[in-house]
Design a protein around this motif. Sequence first.
Motif, PDB file in Angstrom:
ATOM      1  N   THR A  41       1.194  11.674   6.467  1.00 30.49           N
ATOM      2  CA  THR A  41      -0.254  11.910   6.513  1.00 30.49           C
ATOM      3  C   THR A  41      -0.611  13.304   7.017  1.00 30.49           C
ATOM      4  O   THR A  41      -1.773  13.699   6.981  1.00 30.49           O
ATOM      5  CB  THR A  41      -0.927  10.865   7.424  1.00 30.49           C
ATOM      6  OG1 THR A  41      -0.310  10.901   8.724  1.00 30.49           O
ATOM      7  CG2 THR A  41      -0.785   9.470   6.841  1.00 30.49           C
ATOM      8  N   THR A  70      -1.071   4.757  -0.013  1.00 29.70           N
ATOM      9  CA  THR A  70      -0.917   5.391   1.305  1.00 29.70           C
ATOM     10  C   THR A  70       0.294   6.313   1.303  1.00 29.70           C
ATOM     11  O   THR A  70       1.407   5.879   1.002  1.00 29.70           O
ATOM     12  CB  THR A  70      -0.735   4.323   2.394  1.00 29.70           C
ATOM     13  OG1 THR A  70      -1.835   3.414   2.344  1.00 29.70           O
ATOM     14  CG2 THR A  70      -0.652   4.966   3.773  1.00 29.70           C
ATOM     15  N   SER A 108       0.803  -1.233   0.000  1.00 26.63           N
ATOM     16  CA  SER A 108       0.000   0.000   0.000  1.00 26.63           C
ATOM     17  C   SER A 108       0.832   1.279   0.000  1.00 26.63           C
ATOM     18  O   SER A 108       0.285   2.369  -0.178  1.00 26.63           O
ATOM     19  CB  SER A 108      -0.922   0.012   1.223  1.00 26.63           C
ATOM     20  OG  SER A 108      -0.144  -0.065   2.418  1.00 26.63           O
ATOM     21  N   THR A 109       2.151   1.155   0.204  1.00 27.70           N
ATOM     22  CA  THR A 109       3.007   2.343   0.267  1.00 27.70           C
ATOM     23  C   THR A 109       4.099   2.257  -0.790  1.00 27.70           C
ATOM     24  O   THR A 109       4.385   1.188  -1.334  1.00 27.70           O
ATOM     25  CB  THR A 109       3.673   2.474   1.646  1.00 27.70           C
ATOM     26  OG1 THR A 109       4.598   1.375   1.822  1.00 27.70           O
ATOM     27  CG2 THR A 109       2.644   2.450   2.763  1.00 27.70           C
TER      28      THR A 109
END
Length: 451
Positions: A314, A310, A284-285
């Motif tokens: 964030t 992702t 996801s990254t």
Amino acid sequence: MKIQENVYTIGNLEAEQSILGAILLDKTCIEHIETLTGNDFSKEYHKIIFESMTDLNKKNKPIDLITLTSELKSKGLLDDVGGVSYITSLSTIVPTTSSVKHYVDIVKSLSNKRKIVKASYSLIENIRSGKDIDSSRVIFEKDSQIDSKTDNEADSIVEVLAELFDDMQERPEEKIKTGISIIDKCTNGLGKHELITIGAGSGVGKSAIALKIAINAYFANKKVLIFSREMSKKQIAKRILLSQTGISKKQFENREFTNYDWERTYETIKRFSERNMILDDKSSTIQMFKSKMRREKPDLVIVDYTQLVTPSNTKESRERQVAEISRELQQMARDFDTTIIQLSQLAEKGSGNFRPTGESYTRESRAIYHDSHIVIYIHRVTEEKELEKAYKSIPAFHERGSFEDIKATIETRANSGIRFVEINVDKNRDGEPGSNFYWFKGSDLDYYSII
């Protein structure tokens, strides 16, 4: 720190002294050791002396006891290197200036060893301090890389042109053909080091076009890696299976298969038996992508889709998060010597379904458009003015009837799952843009020319 002290003991004091002494005895020696830099010396005071000698050479000044002492004194570094007495001793240590290249090889070799050892210690410390393994490994690979060129050496245009001349005599790069005429016509195929963006609204076919390209690449003996943040790997495999066998979604769900369906299924599984298409729905990254790419070494990477990756930070604004992801993908295409396709949702532009073009249609960040070598938009044509334009430009439509007849045909086909779309190569850094109209049948993962 004890570890660092051990690192710095990797060196050869006599070889370093002999290089510096040879330069003091014969200035021309410095012209023949261009691969060496100050950082290659294990002793800081030798580094200072060598860099001062280099500075004198750049100023076209002689390099001898007087000029070197004066240079070091002007920098306030004379005492740091042991004073005049140490510099004087250097010229008495060297046995012969003719062996200077041999001493350089010794110093350079030990410098490379120190570089690897230091990077190894840093890797251990990063892991101990809680950094993730993949990012720590990236830092290690960067810090331990041994380059044949010096830190300050650059390629002149004549060297690069010579490389191009050699390339011209070799076979051309085998690019990845997409199987879609307008894209292959404009790009001549997708090349290495390229980041390609395919943008479309929901349900228009961006995943389908990516899977079609993936299948084409697979059958051309390319290794394909698909990162999917939207579909599971089972869903991807199912779409590929149905497209290759002709089994309908309804048949599959109801498990209503004929003997022919089973035969086609077995044949499809055999055709995909090579481990050259990897499906990943867990990564996801960016760091996870890099780790997988490092293991698989793919020719083509597909990221479905960018806005679902992702971000590493964030706390940043959404625009900056997406921009960072896009820039990372661009760099990865170069670093991993591969082709990367990123899929992107399009930004909403108020009411209507107007033809996307330019940077403003890439959702959440215009960096997606700027970072890409090629940008392809898929647009479902529904607006009256666009339909009229399409009707005028497609000879096959004229032959089949009036504009109203064609509108009715488009609507009828849409009800049966076949959509009228335009594929627009909107940006093409190394070629021409262009567009064409197609029938898109999602179940086939294919775009059919209008004939």
